[in-house]
Design an enzyme around this catalytic site. Sequence first.
Site, PDB file in Angstrom:
ATOM      1  N   LYS A  94      51.295  -2.201  72.046  1.00 21.38           N
ATOM      2  CA  LYS A  94      50.729  -1.539  70.875  1.00 21.38           C
ATOM      3  C   LYS A  94      49.910  -2.533  70.096  1.00 21.38           C
ATOM      4  CE  LYS A  94      50.155   1.823  68.015  1.00 21.38           C
ATOM      5  NZ  LYS A  94      48.711   1.527  68.191  1.00 21.38           N
ATOM      6  N   LYS A 130      46.547  -6.162  72.461  1.00 18.37           N
ATOM      7  CA  LYS A 130      45.331  -6.114  71.643  1.00 18.37           C
ATOM      8  C   LYS A 130      44.140  -6.009  72.570  1.00 18.37           C
ATOM      9  CE  LYS A 130      44.259  -6.455  67.216  1.00 18.37           C
ATOM     10  NZ  LYS A 130      45.059  -6.251  66.006  1.00 18.37           N
ATOM     11  N   ASP A 170      40.854  -1.786  64.621  1.00 18.23           N
ATOM     12  CA  ASP A 170      40.880  -3.122  64.025  1.00 18.23           C
ATOM     13  C   ASP A 170      39.465  -3.306  63.470  1.00 18.23           C
ATOM     14  OD1 ASP A 170      42.858  -5.656  64.057  1.00 18.23           O
ATOM     15  OD2 ASP A 170      40.838  -6.427  64.301  1.00 18.23           O
ATOM     16  N   SER A 381      51.326   3.375  62.429  1.00 19.18           N
ATOM     17  CA  SER A 381      50.928   3.849  63.761  1.00 19.18           C
ATOM     18  C   SER A 381      52.153   4.349  64.520  1.00 19.18           C
ATOM     19  CB  SER A 381      50.279   2.714  64.568  1.00 19.18           C
ATOM     20  OG  SER A 381      48.932   2.543  64.201  1.00 19.18           O
TER      21      SER A 381
HETATM   22  N1  GLU Z   1      44.869  -3.658  64.137  1.00 17.00           N
HETATM   23  C1  GLU Z   1      46.007  -3.415  63.318  1.00 17.00           C
HETATM   24  C2  GLU Z   1      46.862  -4.668  63.243  1.00 17.00           C
HETATM   25  O1  GLU Z   1      46.332  -5.752  63.273  1.00 17.00           O
HETATM   26  C3  GLU Z   1      46.753  -2.145  63.674  1.00 17.00           C
HETATM   27  C4  GLU Z   1      47.290  -2.028  65.047  1.00 17.00           C
HETATM   28  C5  GLU Z   1      47.880  -0.667  65.385  1.00 17.00           C
HETATM   29  O2  GLU Z   1      47.993   0.187  64.504  1.00 17.00           O
HETATM   30  O3  GLU Z   1      48.225  -0.495  66.546  1.00 17.00           O
HETATM   31  O4  GLU Z   1      48.057  -4.632  63.107  1.00 17.00           O
END
Ligand code: GLU
Length: 449
Positions: A94, A130, A170, A381
Site C-alpha cells: 500500500k 510506492k 502522492d 486509505s
Molecule cells: N502518498 C501518501 C503517503 O505518503 C498516501 C499513500 C496511500 O494513501 O496509500 O502516505
Amino acid sequence: MAVVLEEKIEAIYRQVIARNPGEGEFHQAVKEVLETLGPVLVKYPEFAHQKIIQRVCEPERQIIFRVPWQDDKGEVHINRGFRVEFNSAIGPYKGGLRFHPSVYLGIIKFLGFEQLFKNALTGMPIGGGKGGSDFDPKGKSDNEIMRFCQSFMTELYRHLGEYTDVPAGDIGVGGRELGFLFGQYKRITNRYESGVLTGKGIGWGGSLVRKEATGYGAVYFVREMLKVRKNSVEGKNCVVSGSGNVAIYTMEKLQQLGAKVVACSDSNGIIVHEKGIDLDLVKRLKEVERRRIGDYVSYHKDAKYVQGGNIWEVPCQIAMPSATQNEINGKDAATLVKNGCIAVGEGANMPTTPEGVKVFLDAKIAYGPGKAANAGGVATSALEMQQNASRDSWTFEFTERKLDDIMTRIHATTYETAEEFGVSGNYVAGANVLSFIKVAQAMVPLGLI
Ligand code: GLU
C-alpha cells in the site's frame, strides 16, 4: 539511543549502500531507521538471527517499465514507470504514486521504505509499497494526462489487485489522475474492483475525509505533541510549506483549531500574509484553476510574494513542512528554532535532512517525523478499503473521528515507545522502533519470506 550505528547494523547499512548505488534518498531513509534499532536487537535477539533488518531493506519486488504516450501535437514521449513492492507481511502493498520529473528508483525506494513503517504505525492491515513516474504533469492538458495515465496503467494493472497491491496518490497524482487510472484498470480487467486504488472520487467508491486526511492528521499529531507539553495549537502563528493537497488541508485544520497560518509556498516562491492566509483563494488557485501561488498577491495587496524565497525564514511557532523531501536543512532548522518555533509536524515524507533532524532533537522542540505525523492519509486509505469491502460509505463526521482516534493512538504509542527505550520525547526513535517491531513480529511467524 545510539546516534552512531552499532557495529552489526553499520555493516548492514554499508551493504545497503553497496547494493543500491547512487540512491541517496534511499540511503538516508534507511540510515535514519537503522541508527535507532540497536536497543531493539538487544531486546529481540531473534530479529538479528532471522536477519529481519537485511530483509526489510530489500524490497520484495521492484518493477520498472516503459510508458510511451502522445502529446496533443502528436509527438511521442517516453517516460519511466516504477512500482516498488516493499513488504507485504502485514497486508497488501500500500502506498501512493508520484508523478514528478525528479522521480527515479532511489526516490521510489525511499518512499516505499518510509511507507512500510508508516503503514505499520497505523495499526491497519496494510503492507508497504510506492510507485510513480518521471512524468511531469505540470502544464499538460487533461487529455495528455489521460493518455499518460492510461499508458501507465496498461502495464501496472497486472501487478495490482485489492489483495495484492493498492496504489493511491502522492505528489502530482490527485483525483483527476486516479480517475483516469481507475477507468483504465476497470476497462482492462473488466472488474469494478473498488479496493484496488484509494483516493477515489466520492461518486465512484471514494471515502469522505480521504482528501483532507494527511493534512488534518498531521495537525492532530501536533495537537497531541503540544498537549503533552501542556500547550495547544490555538493562537499560534504557523508556516506551512507547499500549497498542494497536504498543505491546503493542514492549513484548514490549523485555522479550525484557532491558529493563524502566515505563509505557504509552491516550487516557485513563497506567500507571506501576516493577516492570515486566505484559504478559499488558495483552494481556488490550486485545486480549481491549477495556477501558481504567486497569483495570490493580485487578490490581496497586503500579502507579499517572494520568488525563490525561503519559507523557513518566516518566524513561526509551528512549522509544517508539507511540500517534499529534504526541504528543511540544518541551517533552516536552526533558523526556525532561533525564531521561536516550538513544534514541527511533517506532512511531507522526509522533509528534514539528517542535520535538520539533529537540530530539532537537540533543541528538544516537539518534532513529529513524517512517518508518524503524516500517517493519517494512508490510514484513511485503509478506511476507504474497509468501506469498499463492506460496500458501505460512512459520513464525514464518523470518518473524521476515526482519523482523529488513529492519530491520537499513533502519537500515544510512539511517545510510550520512546519512553520505554529511554529516549523520552524523541518521536523519531519512538516511531522507528515501534514500527520496526510491528513489521518484524509479522514477518517472523510467516517463515523465511
Ligand atoms: N502518498 C501518501 C503517503 O505518503 C498516501 C499513500 C496511500 O494513501 O496509500 O502516505
